[in-house]
Design an enzyme around this catalytic site. Structure first.
Site, PDB file in Angstrom:
ATOM      1  CB  SER A 129      44.470  30.713  47.313  1.00 54.18           C
ATOM      2  OG  SER A 129      43.311  32.021  46.999  1.00 54.18           O
ATOM      3  CD  GLU A 131      39.605  33.077  44.200  1.00 57.13           C
ATOM      4  OE1 GLU A 131      39.149  32.509  43.342  1.00 57.13           O
ATOM      5  OE2 GLU A 131      39.239  33.526  44.476  1.00 57.13           O
ATOM      6  CE1 TYR A 153      46.922  33.042  42.464  1.00 59.55           C
ATOM      7  CE2 TYR A 153      44.566  32.461  43.757  1.00 59.55           C
ATOM      8  CZ  TYR A 153      46.284  32.851  43.715  1.00 59.55           C
ATOM      9  OH  TYR A 153      46.690  32.883  45.059  1.00 59.55           O
ATOM     10  N   PRO A 283      34.838  37.332  34.522  1.00 55.30           N
ATOM     11  CG  PRO A 283      36.214  36.526  33.298  1.00 55.30           C
ATOM     12  CD  PRO A 283      35.612  37.547  34.247  1.00 55.30           C
TER      13      PRO A 283
END
Length: 333
Positions: A129, A131, A153, A283
Site C-alpha cells: 500500500s 500507506e 495499517y 488521528p
C-alpha cells in the site's frame, strides 16, 4: 496454471479471480468461515455450475491459522499466489492496531514461511500500500522512496513489504510487492470514502437520503480503478525476474473533487448536501501522496487508463442500478 488468492471475496480478489478465470486458470480462494454464505462480489462465479468446483474452488482458513494455511497450500500446490487479504481500512486500524498488525504483518510472514518450505514455491505477489510512505519527503513516490508510515495499517504493511523483499533477496524466491495507491470501484466497501460518496449521491438523487456526513474533504489521493490494478499484479508474475512495482495513476485529486464529480454525474450540487462531522477525522492523515508508476509502465507495459470522472460515474451508476433493483424487489414483496 493454478492460482491461490487470499482475500478473494474482496474488491481486488473478485476482479482478479475474474481475470484469471478468463485466462484459463484454475483459481483457488481462501475465505473466512462466517454465519452467511453470501459473497456478493464473486456471486456470479460462485453460482455458475460450470465454474464453481470445476475451475473455482474456495477453502476455509484465516491468516492467523497456520495449520489450515499450510494444509491448503500443500494440497493446492499453486503456481501463482496472490496475497490480498488483511485488515485494509486505515482509519479503523487506529482503533484495532493489534489485530491489524496480527493479520496484515504477521499473517503475511506466516504465508512467506509456508511458501519457503514448499518443494516448488509459487510465484508470489503481496498487495502492499501507498500507506507505507506515510507523509513522504519526496513527490512523487516510487519503489525507492523511504518508508515512513504514520498509521498502524501503514506500519503493518511496511513490515510485510520489507519481509517480502528480504525473502526474495535472501532465499532467491519469486516474491513481489505491488505497492498500490488508492484504487476504487463499485465493489469497494461502503465504509470507504469513495463508496460512501457514490452511494450517497445515488441515494440523495433517489430521495432516500438528505445529507452526507463527512470528515475533512481537503485531503488528496492518487485514485485509480481496481480492475486495472489487478491486471498489473498478474503481469508482475509473468516477468523473468521478480521485483517491486508502484501502481498509481500519477494524478492527485482531493476528496472534494471526487464528491463534486460524483454529484455532478447525477445533476446535483454537492455543497447543498455535505456536512462536516468531526467524528470522521483521523488521528493522522498522510499528505503529498502521489505515485510514480514509471517502472510498471516501462517493464510491465501497464498504465492506468480510467480518469477520476469516469471512475466516479462508474460507481454512481452502479449504486443507482443497485438501489433501483432493491426498490423493485421491495415493491414485489
Amino acid at each position: 496454471m493454478r492460482a491461490l488468492i487470499t482475500g478473494i471475496t474482496g474488491q481486488d480478489g473478485s476482479y482478479l479471480s475474474e481475470l484469471l478465470l478468463s485466462k484459463g486458470y484454475e483459481v483457488h480462494g481462501i475465505v473466512r468461515r462466517s454465519s452467511t454464505l453470501e459473497r456478493p462480489r464473486i456471486d456470479q462465479q460462485y453460482r455458475d455450475e460450470s465454474v464453481y468446483r470445476k475451475r473455482l474452488f474456495l477453502h476455509y482458513s484465516d491468516l492467523s491459522d497456520v495449520t489450515s494455511l499450510r494444509r491448503i497450500i500443500t494440497r493446492v500446490q499453486p503456481t501463482e499466489f496472490y496475497h490480498l487479504a488483511g485488515q485494509s481500512h486505515v482509519g479503523i486500524s487506529f482503533e484495532i492496531p493489534e489485530s491489524t498488525c496480527e493479520l496484515t504483518a504477521i499473517g503475511t510472514l506466516r504465508i512467506l514461511e509456508i511458501l519457503r518450505d514448499q518443494p516448488s514455491p509459487p510465484r508470489f505477489v503481496h498487495a502492499s500500500s501507498r500507506e507505507i510512505f506515510g507523509t513522504p519527503a519526496v513527490i512523487p513516490q516510487n519503489e525507492h522512496t523511504p518508508m515512513n508510515p504514520n498509521s498502524p495499517y501503514g506500519a503493518a504493511k511496511a513490515f510485510a513489504t520489507q519481509m517480502v523483499k528480504i525473502y526474495r533477496q535472501s532465499h532467491g524466491l519469486y516474491f513481489c510487492n505491488a505497492i498500490c495507491f488508492n484504487h476504487e470501484s463499485p465493489r469497494r466497501a461502503e465504509n470507504f470514502v469513495t463508496r460512501k460518496i457514490s452511494l450517497a449521491a445515488a441515494r440523495i438523487k433517489m430521495g432516500l437520503q438528505r445529507e452526507l456526513l463527512m470528515g475533512s474533504i481537503d485531503s488528496a489521493r492518487d485514485w485509480g480503478y481496481a480492475a486495472e490494478f489487478v491486471e498489473a499484479m498478474w503481469r508482475m508474475l509473468q516477468q523473468e525476474e521478480p521485483d517491486d512495482y508502484v501502481l498509481a495513476t500519477g494524478r492527485s485529486h482531493s476528496v472534494r473533487e471526487f464528491m463534486q464529480l460524483a454529484f455532478e454525474h447525477v445533476g446535483l450540487d454537492w455543497t447543498k448536501y455535505y456536512q462536516l462531522d468531526p467524528r470522521f477525522a483521523r488521528p493522522a492523515d498522510p499528505e503529498n501522496l502521489l505515485g510514480d508508476a514509471t517502472h510498471a509502465k516501462d517493464t510491465l507495459g501497464w498504465e492506468a487508463q480510467t480518469s477520476l470522472a469516469e471512475l466516479a460515474g462508474i460507481m454512481v451508476d452502479h449504486d443507482l442500478a443497485m438501489l433501483k433493483t432493491m426498490g423493485n424487489e421491495s415493491n414485489k414483496s
